[in-house]
Design an enzyme around this catalytic site. Sequence first.
Site, PDB file in Angstrom:
ATOM      1  N   THR A  14      -3.996  -0.074 -11.615  1.00 49.01           N
ATOM      2  CA  THR A  14      -3.751   1.363 -12.030  1.00 49.01           C
ATOM      3  C   THR A  14      -3.357   1.580 -13.317  1.00 49.01           C
ATOM      4  O   THR A  14      -3.687   2.798 -13.804  1.00 49.01           O
ATOM      5  CB  THR A  14      -2.462   2.121 -11.134  1.00 49.01           C
ATOM      6  N   TYR A  28      -7.615   7.992  -7.769  1.00 47.88           N
ATOM      7  CA  TYR A  28      -8.526   7.989  -9.066  1.00 47.88           C
ATOM      8  C   TYR A  28      -8.905   6.453  -8.723  1.00 47.88           C
ATOM      9  O   TYR A  28      -8.748   5.859  -7.713  1.00 47.88           O
ATOM     10  CB  TYR A  28      -7.084   7.866 -10.238  1.00 47.88           C
ATOM     11  N   THR A  94      -0.415  -3.082  -8.697  1.00 48.63           N
ATOM     12  CA  THR A  94       0.871  -3.482  -8.354  1.00 48.63           C
ATOM     13  C   THR A  94       0.977  -3.756  -6.748  1.00 48.63           C
ATOM     14  O   THR A  94       2.065  -4.325  -6.273  1.00 48.63           O
ATOM     15  CB  THR A  94       1.534  -1.842  -8.125  1.00 48.63           C
ATOM     16  N   ASP A  95      -0.216  -3.871  -6.199  1.00 52.40           N
ATOM     17  CA  ASP A  95      -0.334  -4.365  -4.872  1.00 52.40           C
ATOM     18  C   ASP A  95       0.089  -5.781  -4.402  1.00 52.40           C
ATOM     19  O   ASP A  95       0.671  -6.121  -3.493  1.00 52.40           O
ATOM     20  CB  ASP A  95      -1.600  -3.730  -4.092  1.00 52.40           C
ATOM     21  N   LYS A 167       6.986  -4.568  -4.027  1.00 48.41           N
ATOM     22  CA  LYS A 167       6.687  -3.335  -4.006  1.00 48.41           C
ATOM     23  C   LYS A 167       7.441  -2.642  -2.689  1.00 48.41           C
ATOM     24  O   LYS A 167       7.261  -3.275  -1.432  1.00 48.41           O
ATOM     25  CB  LYS A 167       5.144  -3.122  -3.997  1.00 48.41           C
ATOM     26  N   GLU A 287      17.205 -17.215  16.628  1.00 49.02           N
ATOM     27  CA  GLU A 287      15.954 -16.648  17.371  1.00 49.02           C
ATOM     28  C   GLU A 287      15.026 -17.844  17.850  1.00 49.02           C
ATOM     29  O   GLU A 287      14.661 -17.556  18.908  1.00 49.02           O
ATOM     30  CB  GLU A 287      15.120 -15.884  16.218  1.00 49.02           C
TER      31      GLU A 287
HETATM   32  N1  GLN Z   1      -0.611   0.954  -8.382  1.00 46.47           N
HETATM   33  C1  GLN Z   1      -1.289   0.160  -8.309  1.00 46.47           C
HETATM   34  O1  GLN Z   1      -1.600  -0.593  -9.326  1.00 46.47           O
HETATM   35  C2  GLN Z   1      -2.300   0.064  -7.324  1.00 46.47           C
HETATM   36  C3  GLN Z   1      -3.751   0.072  -7.706  1.00 46.47           C
HETATM   37  C4  GLN Z   1      -4.409  -1.152  -6.718  1.00 46.47           C
HETATM   38  N2  GLN Z   1      -4.495  -0.795  -5.312  1.00 46.47           N
HETATM   39  C5  GLN Z   1      -4.013  -2.384  -7.377  1.00 46.47           C
HETATM   40  O2  GLN Z   1      -3.126  -2.941  -6.769  1.00 46.47           O
HETATM   41  O3  GLN Z   1      -4.770  -2.828  -8.241  1.00 46.47           O
END
Ligand code: GLN
Length: 330
Positions: A14, A28, A94-95, A167, A287
Amino acid sequence: ADKPNVVILATGGTIAGAGAGTVNSASYQSAKVPVDKLIVSVPELGNVASVRGEQVFQIASESFTNAHLLQLGKRISALAKQKDVDGIVVTHGTDTLEETAFFLNLTVHTDKPIVLVGSMRPGTAMSADGSLNLYNAVVVAGSADAQGKGVLVAMNDQIDAGRDVSKSINIKTNAFASQWGPLGMVVEGRNYWFRAPVKRHTSNSEFDIDKLDRLAEVEIVYGYGNVAAANAQVLAERGVQAIIHAGTGNGSVADRVVPVLQGLRAKGVQIVRAAHVPAGFVLRNAEQPDDKYDWVVAHDLNPQKARILAAVALSQPGDSKNLQRVFWEY
Ligand SMILES: NC(=O)CC[C@H](N)C(=O)O
């Protein structure tokens, strides 16, 4: 001339995203803007470092594979050996940013700062977070006081350990959180540190990206009510070296899944018990009788981070005791 030299390796996400309008913060396209455009869009970078960019990939991070990790890691290792490079920033979706950060933390032998950064809103959106995140990442990467602290993540004014950060929310700009708290903050172009990692990383790691040409196949099987016992079996048939069991609660395993995992262990597949609870923590023989079953526990690592560590550790020979040692030490 006295400014640090920072290389920005761009991989997509992103932070390189673009939307149709200023209100598009969630719909987007990611991985659109090339690295040179990203750099010129934040002229303030030039005040804190001498920066240059390299476009390594242009992808959304959910599509990262082991091959991407190896290629990126080898490039970073080569750059870190160069005298004219003081620090490296990786722009990343970010994923799976937390997975790449942990992978690099485990395998790149350098004390130079390696800082991952992404954004939650594309640059076209109102209150886009990418510019300040990138600026902060370059500040950290160019700082002598960031050396030797392992791979770092600079997001939302925080500096987090690549090992710990995850995340934790997907619709807000404070998306990244560490179970044990951030290491520091960046405010107006200055770092403020509060703690340092104690787990083994980078220069002190037994794993070395320069000698790593493949990662072990490791898959994750999810735990939940009414889970089908066959899931683990089906995944294991892909020829995996380890299964991460992303368990409920303290890493608990459903009664009907236990014999399936025992059967896989008897065939040589390593079984690693993790928890999919946010900030989960799994202890041996709590467990499940791990000593009796010869299973490993993932300590405080979430399932996706446990996958990275097992894939790296099992790329070299070793038994379940060694794998458990690695899970305590890294
Ligand atoms: N906020 C993000 O970067 C998510 C955008 C995309 N799904 C990725 O991880 O590249």
